[in-house]
Motif scaffolding. Sequence first.
Motif, PDB file in Angstrom:
ATOM      1  N   ARG A   1       0.847  -1.179   0.000  1.00  0.00           N
ATOM      2  CA  ARG A   1       0.000   0.000   0.000  1.00  0.00           C
ATOM      3  C   ARG A   1       0.891   1.242   0.000  1.00  0.00           C
ATOM      4  O   ARG A   1       1.740   1.398   0.881  1.00  0.00           O
ATOM      5  N   VAL A   2       0.696   2.092  -1.003  1.00  0.00           N
ATOM      6  CA  VAL A   2       1.587   3.233  -1.210  1.00  0.00           C
ATOM      7  C   VAL A   2       0.755   4.481  -1.463  1.00  0.00           C
ATOM      8  O   VAL A   2      -0.251   4.440  -2.178  1.00  0.00           O
ATOM      9  N   GLY A   3       1.171   5.589  -0.879  1.00  0.00           N
ATOM     10  CA  GLY A   3       0.544   6.877  -1.117  1.00  0.00           C
ATOM     11  C   GLY A   3       1.584   7.903  -1.518  1.00  0.00           C
ATOM     12  O   GLY A   3       2.759   7.803  -1.131  1.00  0.00           O
ATOM     13  N   ALA A   4       1.183   8.898  -2.310  1.00  0.00           N
ATOM     14  CA  ALA A   4       2.111   9.923  -2.776  1.00  0.00           C
ATOM     15  C   ALA A   4       1.430  11.288  -2.770  1.00  0.00           C
ATOM     16  O   ALA A   4       0.238  11.407  -3.068  1.00  0.00           O
ATOM     17  N   VAL A   5       2.219  12.317  -2.430  1.00  0.00           N
ATOM     18  CA  VAL A   5       1.757  13.704  -2.422  1.00  0.00           C
ATOM     19  C   VAL A   5       2.799  14.546  -3.152  1.00  0.00           C
ATOM     20  O   VAL A   5       4.004  14.361  -2.962  1.00  0.00           O
ATOM     21  N   ILE A   6       2.352  15.464  -3.988  1.00  0.00           N
ATOM     22  CA  ILE A   6       3.242  16.411  -4.665  1.00  0.00           C
ATOM     23  C   ILE A   6       2.924  17.800  -4.128  1.00  0.00           C
ATOM     24  O   ILE A   6       1.752  18.197  -4.034  1.00  0.00           O
ATOM     25  N   ALA A   7       3.958  18.549  -3.774  1.00  0.00           N
ATOM     26  CA  ALA A   7       3.756  19.869  -3.172  1.00  0.00           C
ATOM     27  C   ALA A   7       4.721  20.889  -3.765  1.00  0.00           C
ATOM     28  O   ALA A   7       5.794  20.541  -4.284  1.00  0.00           O
ATOM     29  N   ASP A   8       4.338  22.169  -3.681  1.00  0.00           N
ATOM     30  CA  ASP A   8       5.238  23.242  -4.114  1.00  0.00           C
ATOM     31  C   ASP A   8       6.158  23.593  -2.941  1.00  0.00           C
ATOM     32  O   ASP A   8       6.022  23.031  -1.842  1.00  0.00           O
TER      33      ASP A   8
ATOM     34  N   LEU B   1      -0.197  19.913  -4.718  1.00  0.00           N
ATOM     35  CA  LEU B   1      -0.494  20.056  -6.141  1.00  0.00           C
ATOM     36  C   LEU B   1      -1.201  18.826  -6.710  1.00  0.00           C
ATOM     37  O   LEU B   1      -1.932  18.926  -7.691  1.00  0.00           O
ATOM     38  N   GLY B   2      -0.947  17.685  -6.107  1.00  0.00           N
ATOM     39  CA  GLY B   2      -1.558  16.444  -6.565  1.00  0.00           C
ATOM     40  C   GLY B   2      -1.306  15.354  -5.551  1.00  0.00           C
ATOM     41  O   GLY B   2      -0.349  15.421  -4.770  1.00  0.00           O
ATOM     42  N   GLU B   3      -2.166  14.354  -5.527  1.00  0.00           N
ATOM     43  CA  GLU B   3      -1.995  13.236  -4.601  1.00  0.00           C
ATOM     44  C   GLU B   3      -2.642  11.985  -5.165  1.00  0.00           C
ATOM     45  O   GLU B   3      -3.516  12.061  -6.042  1.00  0.00           O
ATOM     46  N   GLY B   4      -2.203  10.826  -4.678  1.00  0.00           N
ATOM     47  CA  GLY B   4      -2.763   9.575  -5.171  1.00  0.00           C
ATOM     48  C   GLY B   4      -2.299   8.406  -4.336  1.00  0.00           C
ATOM     49  O   GLY B   4      -1.411   8.522  -3.480  1.00  0.00           O
ATOM     50  N   TRP B   5      -2.925   7.269  -4.561  1.00  0.00           N
ATOM     51  CA  TRP B   5      -2.543   6.029  -3.884  1.00  0.00           C
ATOM     52  C   TRP B   5      -2.766   4.869  -4.845  1.00  0.00           C
ATOM     53  O   TRP B   5      -3.453   4.998  -5.858  1.00  0.00           O
ATOM     54  N   HIS B   6      -2.166   3.736  -4.501  1.00  0.00           N
ATOM     55  CA  HIS B   6      -2.273   2.553  -5.358  1.00  0.00           C
ATOM     56  C   HIS B   6      -3.585   1.834  -5.051  1.00  0.00           C
ATOM     57  O   HIS B   6      -3.844   1.467  -3.911  1.00  0.00           O
ATOM     58  N   HIS B   7      -4.397   1.631  -6.083  1.00  0.00           N
ATOM     59  CA  HIS B   7      -5.723   1.043  -5.907  1.00  0.00           C
ATOM     60  C   HIS B   7      -5.736  -0.475  -6.040  1.00  0.00           C
ATOM     61  O   HIS B   7      -6.792  -1.087  -5.929  1.00  0.00           O
ATOM     62  N   GLY B   8      -4.582  -1.112  -6.285  1.00  0.00           N
ATOM     63  CA  GLY B   8      -4.544  -2.561  -6.367  1.00  0.00           C
ATOM     64  C   GLY B   8      -3.812  -3.048  -7.599  1.00  0.00           C
ATOM     65  O   GLY B   8      -3.448  -2.270  -8.488  1.00  0.00           O
ATOM     66  N   ALA B   9      -3.565  -4.362  -7.620  1.00  0.00           N
ATOM     67  CA  ALA B   9      -2.784  -4.971  -8.697  1.00  0.00           C
ATOM     68  C   ALA B   9      -3.321  -4.601 -10.072  1.00  0.00           C
ATOM     69  O   ALA B   9      -4.530  -4.651 -10.315  1.00  0.00           O
TER      70      ALA B   9
ATOM     71  N   ALA C   1      -0.966  12.424 -12.374  1.00  0.00           N
ATOM     72  CA  ALA C   1      -2.183  12.611 -13.172  1.00  0.00           C
ATOM     73  C   ALA C   1      -3.173  13.521 -12.452  1.00  0.00           C
ATOM     74  O   ALA C   1      -3.861  14.344 -13.085  1.00  0.00           O
ATOM     75  N   ASP C   2      -3.255  13.403 -11.121  1.00  0.00           N
ATOM     76  CA  ASP C   2      -4.148  14.263 -10.349  1.00  0.00           C
ATOM     77  C   ASP C   2      -3.718  15.727 -10.480  1.00  0.00           C
ATOM     78  O   ASP C   2      -4.552  16.628 -10.659  1.00  0.00           O
ATOM     79  N   ALA C   3      -2.414  15.979 -10.421  1.00  0.00           N
ATOM     80  CA  ALA C   3      -1.914  17.342 -10.577  1.00  0.00           C
ATOM     81  C   ALA C   3      -2.208  17.882 -11.970  1.00  0.00           C
ATOM     82  O   ALA C   3      -2.545  19.067 -12.129  1.00  0.00           O
ATOM     83  N   ALA C   4      -2.102  17.019 -12.979  1.00  0.00           N
ATOM     84  CA  ALA C   4      -2.403  17.449 -14.346  1.00  0.00           C
ATOM     85  C   ALA C   4      -3.872  17.842 -14.475  1.00  0.00           C
ATOM     86  O   ALA C   4      -4.205  18.834 -15.137  1.00  0.00           O
ATOM     87  N   ARG C   5      -4.765  17.071 -13.822  1.00  0.00           N
ATOM     88  CA  ARG C   5      -6.191  17.418 -13.857  1.00  0.00           C
ATOM     89  C   ARG C   5      -6.461  18.770 -13.203  1.00  0.00           C
ATOM     90  O   ARG C   5      -7.381  19.488 -13.588  1.00  0.00           O
ATOM     91  N   ARG C   6      -5.648  19.090 -12.203  1.00  0.00           N
ATOM     92  CA  ARG C   6      -5.809  20.375 -11.513  1.00  0.00           C
ATOM     93  C   ARG C   6      -5.167  21.537 -12.289  1.00  0.00           C
ATOM     94  O   ARG C   6      -5.309  22.690 -11.901  1.00  0.00           O
ATOM     95  N   GLY C   7      -4.418  21.200 -13.338  1.00  0.00           N
ATOM     96  CA  GLY C   7      -3.746  22.229 -14.119  1.00  0.00           C
ATOM     97  C   GLY C   7      -2.493  22.769 -13.466  1.00  0.00           C
ATOM     98  O   GLY C   7      -2.083  23.901 -13.748  1.00  0.00           O
ATOM     99  N   GLU C   8      -1.831  21.983 -12.621  1.00  0.00           N
ATOM    100  CA  GLU C   8      -0.649  22.442 -11.895  1.00  0.00           C
ATOM    101  C   GLU C   8       0.625  22.200 -12.716  1.00  0.00           C
ATOM    102  O   GLU C   8       0.741  21.207 -13.442  1.00  0.00           O
ATOM    103  N   ASP C   9       1.578  23.082 -12.570  1.00  0.00           N
ATOM    104  CA  ASP C   9       2.897  22.949 -13.178  1.00  0.00           C
ATOM    105  C   ASP C   9       3.812  22.258 -12.176  1.00  0.00           C
ATOM    106  O   ASP C   9       4.042  22.772 -11.074  1.00  0.00           O
TER     107      ASP C   9
ATOM    108  N   ARG D   1       8.071  18.968  -5.411  1.00  0.00           N
ATOM    109  CA  ARG D   1       8.610  17.947  -4.499  1.00  0.00           C
ATOM    110  C   ARG D   1       7.567  16.858  -4.288  1.00  0.00           C
ATOM    111  O   ARG D   1       6.401  17.155  -4.018  1.00  0.00           O
ATOM    112  N   MET D   2       7.972  15.603  -4.440  1.00  0.00           N
ATOM    113  CA  MET D   2       7.067  14.479  -4.185  1.00  0.00           C
ATOM    114  C   MET D   2       7.456  13.798  -2.884  1.00  0.00           C
ATOM    115  O   MET D   2       8.639  13.581  -2.609  1.00  0.00           O
TER     116      MET D   2
END
Length: 362
Positions: A28-35, A41-49, A60-68, A73-74
């Motif tokens: 189980r893994v989670g990730a956050v991207i921040a300025d 700016l974006g965040e996500g987690w692994h939903h399974g195999a 991809a979440d950050a791209a949906r938000r329109g973030e550069d 930093r991740m």
Amino acid sequence: MTFLPEDERLMRRALELAARGPAGANPRVGAVIADPHGRILGEGWHHGAGTPHAEPTAIADAARRGEDLRGARMLVTLEPCNHTGRTGPCSEAVVEAGLGSLVYAAPDRTPQARGGAEALRHAGLEVTAGLLEAESERLNRRWSLRMSEGRPFVTAKLATSLDYAMAAADGSSQWITSEESRRHAQSLRRRVDAILVGTGTVLADNPRLTAREDDGDDAVRQPLRVAVGLREVPAGAAIRGEDGRFRHVRTRDPREALRVLAAEGAEHVMLEGGPQLLGAFLDAGLVDETWHYLAPMLIPGGRAASARTAAASLSDADRMVLESVERIGPDVLLRSQTLDSPDRGGPASPAPPAQDPTAHEK
């Protein structure tokens, strides 16, 4: 080892996200991207195999938000993988996104996936390790144990009355739990690589063990249907099917059964029944998690869900960590992970911090 003032807060958020992912063959893994100011700016987690990992999901979440993301930093709870499996290397996705630095909690010790941190450093990113490492390791303790033992992850699925009966005294069990619970359990069948039942269950119930979609149609991806035991499986048994996905593992030894299935490539298996099979796996300390569907009924004199060696005292009980509680129609689903114990392959592990019981479903 240098961390920014906001890093611990952001890594704790990544751990919260990681806990939403399913336990199983993958960590189980989670990730956050921040300025630089700590704004997410974006965040996500692994939903399974088979689904995108936490890092590309956050990108991809950050791209949906329109973030550069250039120079961002991740923070991720596990070292990014550096191999191609069902999905591409996360290290490459991070580099392609233009991130400037990355902090990860725990190293990936699996031979086929490790090396992501080194690859990122070679690509010019600043990489720092070890922030909240113990919390990340605790979140994936059963996955780590499974990897060290080289066996599939084992989920036991139970459907019982409130007094823990899986059938009435005459053997009737259709149906203790509701249609909603039975439909919900198909989500687990669709995810695993193999479904196991004892040969006694095959002879008594003649199950099909197929995975089905919510509309009742057979799922495209079908797990192996496995009968474990020494008794013969009749030629016309429903478990055999016609797709070549049936295996008869002629043993009563749970470890041998898992060795056979690991050789077949199974990474996550599900125990469907009956009580002898479940009891054998529990006695061997080979159940990593349980999905226990509880129906609001009592069955006096009912048959127990597992045949276990009696515990001499409470100190011999199997301790569990309750992961989530969910209402499924009239029933309740309890998802729990087993704690490691000194006499079953590892030191006792402390329980993780309390979590939102509905977090897995968000």
